[in-house]
Design a protein around this motif. Sequence first.
Motif, short mmCIF file in Angstrom:
data_model
loop_
_atom_site.label_atom_id
_atom_site.label_comp_id
_atom_site.label_asym_id
_atom_site.label_seq_id
_atom_site.Cartn_x
_atom_site.Cartn_y
_atom_site.Cartn_z
N GLY A 1 -39.86 -8.99 -26.10
CA GLY A 1 -38.57 -8.74 -25.49
C GLY A 1 -37.41 -8.87 -26.45
N ALA A 2 -37.69 -9.14 -27.71
CA ALA A 2 -36.63 -9.37 -28.70
C ALA A 2 -35.72 -8.16 -28.87
CB ALA A 2 -37.23 -9.76 -30.04
N VAL A 3 -36.29 -6.97 -28.86
CA VAL A 3 -35.47 -5.77 -29.04
C VAL A 3 -34.55 -5.58 -27.83
CG1 VAL A 3 -35.52 -3.26 -29.35
CG2 VAL A 3 -37.16 -4.68 -30.56
N GLY A 4 -35.07 -5.82 -26.64
CA GLY A 4 -34.24 -5.73 -25.44
C GLY A 4 -33.13 -6.76 -25.42
N PHE A 5 -33.45 -8.01 -25.80
CA PHE A 5 -32.43 -9.05 -25.85
C PHE A 5 -31.37 -8.73 -26.90
CE2 PHE A 5 -35.68 -11.86 -23.85
CZ PHE A 5 -34.94 -12.18 -22.73
N GLU A 6 -31.80 -8.16 -28.00
CA GLU A 6 -30.86 -7.76 -29.05
C GLU A 6 -29.93 -6.67 -28.52
OE1 GLU A 6 -29.41 -8.55 -32.75
OE2 GLU A 6 -31.47 -9.20 -32.39
N ALA A 7 -30.47 -5.72 -27.75
CA ALA A 7 -29.65 -4.66 -27.15
C ALA A 7 -28.61 -5.26 -26.19
CB ALA A 7 -30.52 -3.65 -26.43
N LEU A 8 -29.02 -6.19 -25.36
CA LEU A 8 -28.07 -6.86 -24.46
C LEU A 8 -27.00 -7.60 -25.25
CD1 LEU A 8 -30.41 -8.33 -21.72
CD2 LEU A 8 -28.70 -6.53 -21.42
N SER A 9 -27.42 -8.26 -26.29
CA SER A 9 -26.51 -9.02 -27.13
C SER A 9 -25.46 -8.13 -27.76
CB SER A 9 -27.30 -9.76 -28.21
OG SER A 9 -26.45 -10.50 -29.04
N ARG A 10 -25.84 -6.89 -28.06
CA ARG A 10 -24.93 -5.97 -28.73
C ARG A 10 -24.16 -5.06 -27.78
NH1 ARG A 10 -26.70 -4.69 -34.53
NH2 ARG A 10 -28.06 -6.44 -35.05
N GLY A 11 -24.24 -5.32 -26.48
CA GLY A 11 -23.37 -4.61 -25.56
C GLY A 11 -24.01 -3.68 -24.55
N ALA A 12 -25.32 -3.55 -24.55
CA ALA A 12 -25.96 -2.72 -23.53
C ALA A 12 -25.71 -3.34 -22.15
CB ALA A 12 -27.45 -2.61 -23.79
N ASP A 13 -25.49 -2.51 -21.16
CA ASP A 13 -25.27 -3.01 -19.79
C ASP A 13 -26.55 -3.49 -19.15
OD1 ASP A 13 -22.57 -2.63 -19.75
OD2 ASP A 13 -22.63 -0.81 -18.53
N ARG A 14 -27.65 -2.81 -19.47
CA ARG A 14 -28.92 -3.11 -18.82
C ARG A 14 -30.06 -2.76 -19.74
NH1 ARG A 14 -31.12 -0.47 -13.41
NH2 ARG A 14 -30.71 1.35 -14.67
N VAL A 15 -31.17 -3.48 -19.62
CA VAL A 15 -32.39 -3.19 -20.39
C VAL A 15 -33.53 -3.04 -19.41
CG1 VAL A 15 -34.05 -4.08 -22.06
CG2 VAL A 15 -31.63 -4.40 -22.45
#
Length: 68
Positions: free
Chosen positions: A53-67
């Motif tokens: 899940g690291a890539v998804g958490f990184e996406a959330l951390s960088r501003g994605a609304d949802r993963v």
Amino acid sequence: MQLFSGRLKGRHLAFAAGTPPRPTMGKVREALFNIIRDRLPGAVFLDCFAGTGAVGFEALSRGADRVV
């Protein structure tokens, strides 16, 4: 495993005991997000190979609304 950037920068991810995780290398995650950084804020990010899940958490951390 640690998140590299964004509002969750520096946070560590814990894993359950058992099979050791094989997370995406930090260099690979950094390269991926350098490529898509302009499209990420407000986006829905699809993590097709979510293991740790690291890539998804990184996406959330960088501003994605949802993963997903």
